[in-house]
Scaffold this motif. Structure first.
Motif, PDB file in Angstrom:
ATOM      1  N   TYR A   1       7.080 -19.620  12.460  1.00  0.00           N
ATOM      2  CA  TYR A   1       7.062 -18.687  11.315  1.00  0.00           C
ATOM      3  C   TYR A   1       6.790 -19.342  10.132  1.00  0.00           C
ATOM      4  O   TYR A   1       6.604 -20.414   9.687  1.00  0.00           O
ATOM      5  N   ARG A   2       6.538 -18.336   9.226  1.00  0.00           N
ATOM      6  CA  ARG A   2       6.164 -18.665   7.888  1.00  0.00           C
ATOM      7  C   ARG A   2       6.837 -17.974   6.750  1.00  0.00           C
ATOM      8  O   ARG A   2       6.812 -16.658   7.202  1.00  0.00           O
ATOM      9  N   LEU A   3       7.409 -18.492   5.714  1.00  0.00           N
ATOM     10  CA  LEU A   3       8.140 -17.599   4.794  1.00  0.00           C
ATOM     11  C   LEU A   3       7.113 -17.303   3.780  1.00  0.00           C
ATOM     12  O   LEU A   3       6.335 -18.036   3.246  1.00  0.00           O
ATOM     13  N   VAL A   4       7.035 -16.355   3.131  1.00  0.00           N
ATOM     14  CA  VAL A   4       6.019 -15.773   2.446  1.00  0.00           C
ATOM     15  C   VAL A   4       6.572 -14.777   1.165  1.00  0.00           C
ATOM     16  O   VAL A   4       7.433 -13.919   1.532  1.00  0.00           O
ATOM     17  N   THR A   5       6.422 -15.286   0.066  1.00  0.00           N
ATOM     18  CA  THR A   5       7.129 -14.296  -1.032  1.00  0.00           C
ATOM     19  C   THR A   5       6.391 -12.906  -1.234  1.00  0.00           C
ATOM     20  O   THR A   5       5.089 -12.770  -0.764  1.00  0.00           O
ATOM     21  N   PRO A   6       7.058 -12.068  -1.887  1.00  0.00           N
ATOM     22  CA  PRO A   6       6.707 -11.036  -1.717  1.00  0.00           C
ATOM     23  C   PRO A   6       5.312 -10.666  -2.840  1.00  0.00           C
ATOM     24  O   PRO A   6       4.360  -9.937  -2.553  1.00  0.00           O
ATOM     25  N   GLN A   7       5.199 -11.660  -3.809  1.00  0.00           N
ATOM     26  CA  GLN A   7       4.068 -11.759  -4.534  1.00  0.00           C
ATOM     27  C   GLN A   7       2.792 -11.938  -3.832  1.00  0.00           C
ATOM     28  O   GLN A   7       1.744 -11.683  -4.116  1.00  0.00           O
ATOM     29  N   ALA A   8       3.073 -13.047  -3.004  1.00  0.00           N
ATOM     30  CA  ALA A   8       1.878 -13.652  -2.182  1.00  0.00           C
ATOM     31  C   ALA A   8       1.173 -12.260  -1.279  1.00  0.00           C
ATOM     32  O   ALA A   8       0.106 -12.247  -1.257  1.00  0.00           O
ATOM     33  N   TRP A   9       2.383 -11.964  -0.344  1.00  0.00           N
ATOM     34  CA  TRP A   9       1.606 -10.696   0.516  1.00  0.00           C
ATOM     35  C   TRP A   9       1.038  -9.596   0.037  1.00  0.00           C
ATOM     36  O   TRP A   9       0.198  -9.021   0.166  1.00  0.00           O
ATOM     37  N   LYS A  10       1.748  -9.168  -1.136  1.00  0.00           N
ATOM     38  CA  LYS A  10       1.359  -7.951  -2.113  1.00  0.00           C
ATOM     39  C   LYS A  10       0.051  -8.149  -2.491  1.00  0.00           C
ATOM     40  O   LYS A  10      -0.803  -7.312  -2.609  1.00  0.00           O
ATOM     41  N   LYS A  11      -0.094  -9.500  -3.225  1.00  0.00           N
ATOM     42  CA  LYS A  11      -1.467  -9.685  -3.939  1.00  0.00           C
ATOM     43  C   LYS A  11      -2.562  -9.561  -2.823  1.00  0.00           C
ATOM     44  O   LYS A  11      -3.739  -8.985  -2.922  1.00  0.00           O
ATOM     45  N   ARG A  12      -2.384  -9.957  -1.591  1.00  0.00           N
ATOM     46  CA  ARG A  12      -3.561  -9.962  -0.753  1.00  0.00           C
ATOM     47  C   ARG A  12      -3.518  -8.478  -0.077  1.00  0.00           C
ATOM     48  O   ARG A  12      -4.516  -7.966   0.105  1.00  0.00           O
ATOM     49  N   VAL A  13      -2.423  -7.981   0.586  1.00  0.00           N
ATOM     50  CA  VAL A  13      -2.556  -6.770   1.176  1.00  0.00           C
ATOM     51  C   VAL A  13      -2.571  -5.481   0.388  1.00  0.00           C
ATOM     52  O   VAL A  13      -3.174  -4.407   0.717  1.00  0.00           O
ATOM     53  N   LEU A  14      -1.931  -5.593  -0.737  1.00  0.00           N
ATOM     54  CA  LEU A  14      -1.932  -4.412  -1.637  1.00  0.00           C
ATOM     55  C   LEU A  14      -2.660  -4.440  -2.941  1.00  0.00           C
ATOM     56  O   LEU A  14      -2.434  -3.803  -3.899  1.00  0.00           O
ATOM     57  N   ALA A  15      -3.743  -5.258  -2.660  1.00  0.00           N
ATOM     58  CA  ALA A  15      -4.607  -5.649  -3.899  1.00  0.00           C
ATOM     59  C   ALA A  15      -5.290  -4.102  -4.385  1.00  0.00           C
ATOM     60  O   ALA A  15      -5.593  -3.266  -3.873  1.00  0.00           O
ATOM     61  N   GLY A  16      -5.179  -4.148  -5.843  1.00  0.00           N
ATOM     62  CA  GLY A  16      -5.704  -3.105  -6.501  1.00  0.00           C
ATOM     63  C   GLY A  16      -4.759  -1.678  -6.154  1.00  0.00           C
ATOM     64  O   GLY A  16      -5.096  -0.550  -6.661  1.00  0.00           O
ATOM     65  N   THR A  17      -3.547  -2.023  -6.192  1.00  0.00           N
ATOM     66  CA  THR A  17      -2.544  -0.745  -6.212  1.00  0.00           C
ATOM     67  C   THR A  17      -1.328  -1.405  -7.073  1.00  0.00           C
ATOM     68  O   THR A  17      -1.296  -2.363  -7.852  1.00  0.00           O
ATOM     69  N   ALA A  18      -0.430  -0.482  -7.254  1.00  0.00           N
ATOM     70  CA  ALA A  18       0.938  -0.871  -7.941  1.00  0.00           C
ATOM     71  C   ALA A  18       1.788  -1.884  -7.297  1.00  0.00           C
ATOM     72  O   ALA A  18       2.565  -2.350  -7.935  1.00  0.00           O
ATOM     73  N   LYS A  19       1.538  -2.295  -6.239  1.00  0.00           N
ATOM     74  CA  LYS A  19       2.201  -3.338  -5.372  1.00  0.00           C
ATOM     75  C   LYS A  19       3.897  -2.875  -5.200  1.00  0.00           C
ATOM     76  O   LYS A  19       4.421  -3.982  -5.413  1.00  0.00           O
ATOM     77  N   ASP A  20       3.939  -1.859  -5.071  1.00  0.00           N
ATOM     78  CA  ASP A  20       5.536  -1.481  -4.814  1.00  0.00           C
ATOM     79  C   ASP A  20       5.620  -0.799  -3.552  1.00  0.00           C
ATOM     80  O   ASP A  20       4.800  -0.711  -2.809  1.00  0.00           O
ATOM     81  N   LYS A  21       6.623  -0.197  -3.251  1.00  0.00           N
ATOM     82  CA  LYS A  21       7.255   0.522  -2.118  1.00  0.00           C
ATOM     83  C   LYS A  21       6.321   1.569  -1.798  1.00  0.00           C
ATOM     84  O   LYS A  21       5.857   1.708  -0.528  1.00  0.00           O
ATOM     85  N   ASP A  22       5.922   2.436  -2.726  1.00  0.00           N
ATOM     86  CA  ASP A  22       5.131   3.402  -2.483  1.00  0.00           C
ATOM     87  C   ASP A  22       3.665   3.067  -2.151  1.00  0.00           C
ATOM     88  O   ASP A  22       3.018   3.685  -1.224  1.00  0.00           O
ATOM     89  N   ALA A  23       3.119   1.789  -2.648  1.00  0.00           N
ATOM     90  CA  ALA A  23       1.958   1.221  -2.294  1.00  0.00           C
ATOM     91  C   ALA A  23       2.081   0.715  -0.908  1.00  0.00           C
ATOM     92  O   ALA A  23       0.931   1.130   0.072  1.00  0.00           O
ATOM     93  N   ALA A  24       3.110   0.289  -0.206  1.00  0.00           N
ATOM     94  CA  ALA A  24       3.180  -0.142   0.895  1.00  0.00           C
ATOM     95  C   ALA A  24       3.228   0.848   1.983  1.00  0.00           C
ATOM     96  O   ALA A  24       2.569   0.900   2.821  1.00  0.00           O
ATOM     97  N   ILE A  25       3.933   2.053   1.558  1.00  0.00           N
ATOM     98  CA  ILE A  25       3.979   3.086   2.480  1.00  0.00           C
ATOM     99  C   ILE A  25       2.654   3.792   2.528  1.00  0.00           C
ATOM    100  O   ILE A  25       2.099   4.139   3.660  1.00  0.00           O
ATOM    101  N   ALA A  26       1.705   3.868   1.485  1.00  0.00           N
ATOM    102  CA  ALA A  26       0.560   4.604   1.443  1.00  0.00           C
ATOM    103  C   ALA A  26      -0.633   3.735   2.212  1.00  0.00           C
ATOM    104  O   ALA A  26      -1.307   4.121   3.021  1.00  0.00           O
ATOM    105  N   PHE A  27      -0.561   2.374   2.190  1.00  0.00           N
ATOM    106  CA  PHE A  27      -1.271   1.249   2.944  1.00  0.00           C
ATOM    107  C   PHE A  27      -1.143   1.605   4.453  1.00  0.00           C
ATOM    108  O   PHE A  27      -2.080   1.795   5.125  1.00  0.00           O
ATOM    109  N   VAL A  28       0.025   1.531   4.701  1.00  0.00           N
ATOM    110  CA  VAL A  28       0.577   1.775   6.115  1.00  0.00           C
ATOM    111  C   VAL A  28      -0.050   3.083   6.962  1.00  0.00           C
ATOM    112  O   VAL A  28      -0.537   3.130   7.822  1.00  0.00           O
ATOM    113  N   LYS A  29       0.061   4.001   6.073  1.00  0.00           N
ATOM    114  CA  LYS A  29      -0.242   5.564   6.530  1.00  0.00           C
ATOM    115  C   LYS A  29      -1.621   5.431   6.797  1.00  0.00           C
ATOM    116  O   LYS A  29      -2.239   6.260   7.571  1.00  0.00           O
ATOM    117  N   ARG A  30      -2.442   4.618   5.656  1.00  0.00           N
ATOM    118  CA  ARG A  30      -3.945   4.741   5.592  1.00  0.00           C
ATOM    119  C   ARG A  30      -4.300   3.907   6.835  1.00  0.00           C
ATOM    120  O   ARG A  30      -5.366   4.131   7.578  1.00  0.00           O
TER     121      ARG A  30
END
Length: 156
Positions: free
Chosen positions: A89-118
């Motif tokens: 396992y690897r421990l990853v800070t919220p800042q690290a995964w959001k920077k990569r996965v949610l790039a170009g978004t507000a990087k909040d809960k709504d952005a994560a939900i929108a990313f998964v839906k898309r």
């Protein structure tokens, strides 16, 4: 190889992405008011993950002593299950995964939900009788996607 993402906490989630890029997610298994370590172990064993990505968290400001202790105990249970099963396992800070996965978004809960839906429309973000998307499941899928991207780069 399956990559598992875990958003810790009682309202968190657990998700997997397989080698074909198919994702699935669910709420954190709970028994009573605590994370169910036995069910978590069963889920992880069945998934046979190559890597588990767990959000690295700490105490939250203005959180009570009892709730902080309970959260920490659950977080330790997650790590302990992975250790006992020998799952990397690897421990990853919220800042690290959001920077990569949610790039170009507000990087909040709504952005994560929108990313998964898309990106993973087959993931049920409203399990059971929920009407509002479960952000713990969305975050877990994003964490698994972060792990998938690391594995693809050979950086995991």
């Amino acid at each position: 190889m399956n990559i598992i993402g875990i958003d810790p906490g009682k309202s968190g989630g657990i998700a997997s992405i397989n080698a074909a890029g198919q994702a699935a997610g669910d709420v954190m298994p709970i028994i009573g008011k605590e994370i169910d370590g036995h069910e978590l172990a069963r889920i992880l064993t069945a998934a046979s993950p190559g890597l588990v990505i767990i959000e690295k968290v700490g105490a939250m400001p203005k959180q009570g002593v009892t709730s902080t202790f309970t959260f920490g105990a659950g977080y330790g249970r997650l790590l302990g299950v992975c250790e006992a099963l020998g799952i990397p396992y690897r421990l990853v800070t919220p800042q690290a995964w959001k920077k990569r996965v949610l790039a170009g978004t507000a990087k909040d809960k709504d952005a994560a939900i929108a990313f998964v839906k898309r990106a993973f429309p087959m993931v049920d973000l409203t399990p059971g009788k929920k009407r509002v998307p479960h952000d713990g499941i969305a975050d877990a899928v994003c964490l698994a996607e972060y792990g998938r991207q690391l594995m693809a780069k050979g950086a995991a």
